[in-house]
Design a protein around this motif. Sequence first.
Motif, mmCIF file in Angstrom:
data_model
loop_
_atom_site.group_PDB
_atom_site.id
_atom_site.type_symbol
_atom_site.label_atom_id
_atom_site.label_comp_id
_atom_site.label_asym_id
_atom_site.label_seq_id
_atom_site.Cartn_x
_atom_site.Cartn_y
_atom_site.Cartn_z
ATOM 1 N N GLN A 95 24.114 -85.430 -42.544
ATOM 2 C CA GLN A 95 22.668 -85.228 -42.627
ATOM 3 C C GLN A 95 22.234 -84.132 -41.652
ATOM 4 O O GLN A 95 22.426 -84.256 -40.452
ATOM 5 C CB GLN A 95 21.930 -86.527 -42.300
ATOM 6 C CG GLN A 95 22.340 -87.707 -43.180
ATOM 7 C CD GLN A 95 22.024 -87.455 -44.643
ATOM 8 O OE1 GLN A 95 20.906 -87.136 -44.994
ATOM 9 N NE2 GLN A 95 23.029 -87.609 -45.486
ATOM 10 N N ALA B 134 19.763 -87.437 -37.070
ATOM 11 C CA ALA B 134 20.481 -86.481 -37.905
ATOM 12 C C ALA B 134 21.844 -86.143 -37.309
ATOM 13 O O ALA B 134 22.047 -86.181 -36.096
ATOM 14 C CB ALA B 134 19.660 -85.204 -38.058
ATOM 15 N N GLU C 14 13.871 -88.947 -37.019
ATOM 16 C CA GLU C 14 14.986 -88.352 -37.754
ATOM 17 C C GLU C 14 15.703 -87.273 -36.940
ATOM 18 O O GLU C 14 16.905 -87.059 -37.117
ATOM 19 C CB GLU C 14 14.479 -87.750 -39.069
ATOM 20 C CG GLU C 14 14.186 -88.780 -40.145
ATOM 21 C CD GLU C 14 13.828 -88.120 -41.460
ATOM 22 O OE1 GLU C 14 12.936 -87.250 -41.468
ATOM 23 O OE2 GLU C 14 14.437 -88.477 -42.474
ATOM 24 N N SER D 25 23.820 -82.789 -46.567
ATOM 25 C CA SER D 25 22.489 -82.920 -47.155
ATOM 26 C C SER D 25 21.502 -82.332 -46.156
ATOM 27 O O SER D 25 21.414 -82.785 -45.018
ATOM 28 C CB SER D 25 22.168 -84.395 -47.428
ATOM 29 O OG SER D 25 20.850 -84.550 -47.908
ATOM 30 N N ASP E 164 20.326 -95.355 -43.905
ATOM 31 C CA ASP E 164 21.358 -94.386 -43.567
ATOM 32 C C ASP E 164 22.253 -94.977 -42.484
ATOM 33 O O ASP E 164 21.891 -95.033 -41.330
ATOM 34 C CB ASP E 164 20.718 -93.087 -43.087
ATOM 35 C CG ASP E 164 21.770 -92.056 -42.716
ATOM 36 O OD1 ASP E 164 21.379 -91.031 -42.143
ATOM 37 O OD2 ASP E 164 22.963 -92.289 -42.991
ATOM 38 N N ASP F 268 26.011 -89.974 -48.403
ATOM 39 C CA ASP F 268 25.296 -88.778 -48.831
ATOM 40 C C ASP F 268 25.721 -87.528 -48.074
ATOM 41 O O ASP F 268 25.058 -86.510 -48.126
ATOM 42 C CB ASP F 268 23.782 -88.984 -48.653
ATOM 43 C CG ASP F 268 23.251 -90.109 -49.525
ATOM 44 O OD1 ASP F 268 23.746 -90.244 -50.659
ATOM 45 O OD2 ASP F 268 22.367 -90.838 -49.064
#
Length: 335
Positions: A38, A86, A82, A59, A25, A35
């Motif tokens: 996040q 994010a 994460e 997402s 990512d 994507d």
Amino acid sequence: MNRRATLGLAAALPLSLVLTACATDSGGSDDAGADGVQVLASFYPLQYVAEQVGGDLVSVDNLTPPAADPHDLELAPAQVRELGEASLVVYLSGFQPAVDEGVEARSPEHVVDAADVVTLEENPGTVLHMDEVDEEGHEGETAEEHAEHAEEGEDDHDHGALDPHFWLDPTLLEPVADAVATELSAADPDNAETYAANAEALKSTLDDLDAEFATALEPCAGETLVTSHAAFGYLAERYGLTQIGIAAIDPEAEPSPARLREIGEVVADNDVQTIFTETLTSPKVAETLADDLGVATAVLDPLEGLSTEDLDAGADYVAVMDENLVTITDGLGCA
């Protein structure tokens, strides 16, 4: 505008795949990337809001796996990382200690803490103690006497704890929608107008749901909603009901014999025909009590997390709330 929820990807994937996903990512916290933006949500109602406000631009992963009790969530190291990577983290402080610790450790740049935008209450719409016999069996005690017993350690419930279940009043999700739109706009300013429009659309949906509940429950005003634990206080307060939980906020707390006797008196005095159990928690105590009292049981969903079956059926917040409404009106006899 309802979308099928996608729960628990970070928790369900093997650690190696999660690490691979994190490594590939390249969007960073302020870029949409391949994507989209996040977003990490800590449990289902917040995931629902993030999905509705973010739409196809985001997402959303849920830290709590399907059908899991969010109170008991533990985070893997990859999930904690994460939280710092994010674009946006949406959570409710005080509800999931592991998430609180992860947010503090990783300090994500864009955060929505629902507790900052919703005023939580101690016991909304709820009766914990009746006039003659309280939960611990102190007959005829005054409020001052009960306070003394609590100080002496005789009260096994923390009455000072704020009830986290605000999302069961749909209008209380609206300020969360606004806050998510604001933070998504900060993370992805090129799409700020879309996020704002999506938040307004979601608030319109929530207003419609609120009106549906108000109309259906108006004939039930003043009725007693006996639940396995005190999770439906905000709903009861919003729509003129009185909630009485067999257990208090903690669904794992065992009610005392005195409390069970008290509930029996409530059922008899108020002509209660149904005791409501819940998804995700054991119905054993409530079902046994209902059998002893000769009343029915029905299942409500506190919407802390959807089951795999719900997900497979395409259920979402509004659909489950509609099911709850039918269950309540049938159980209270005001359908």
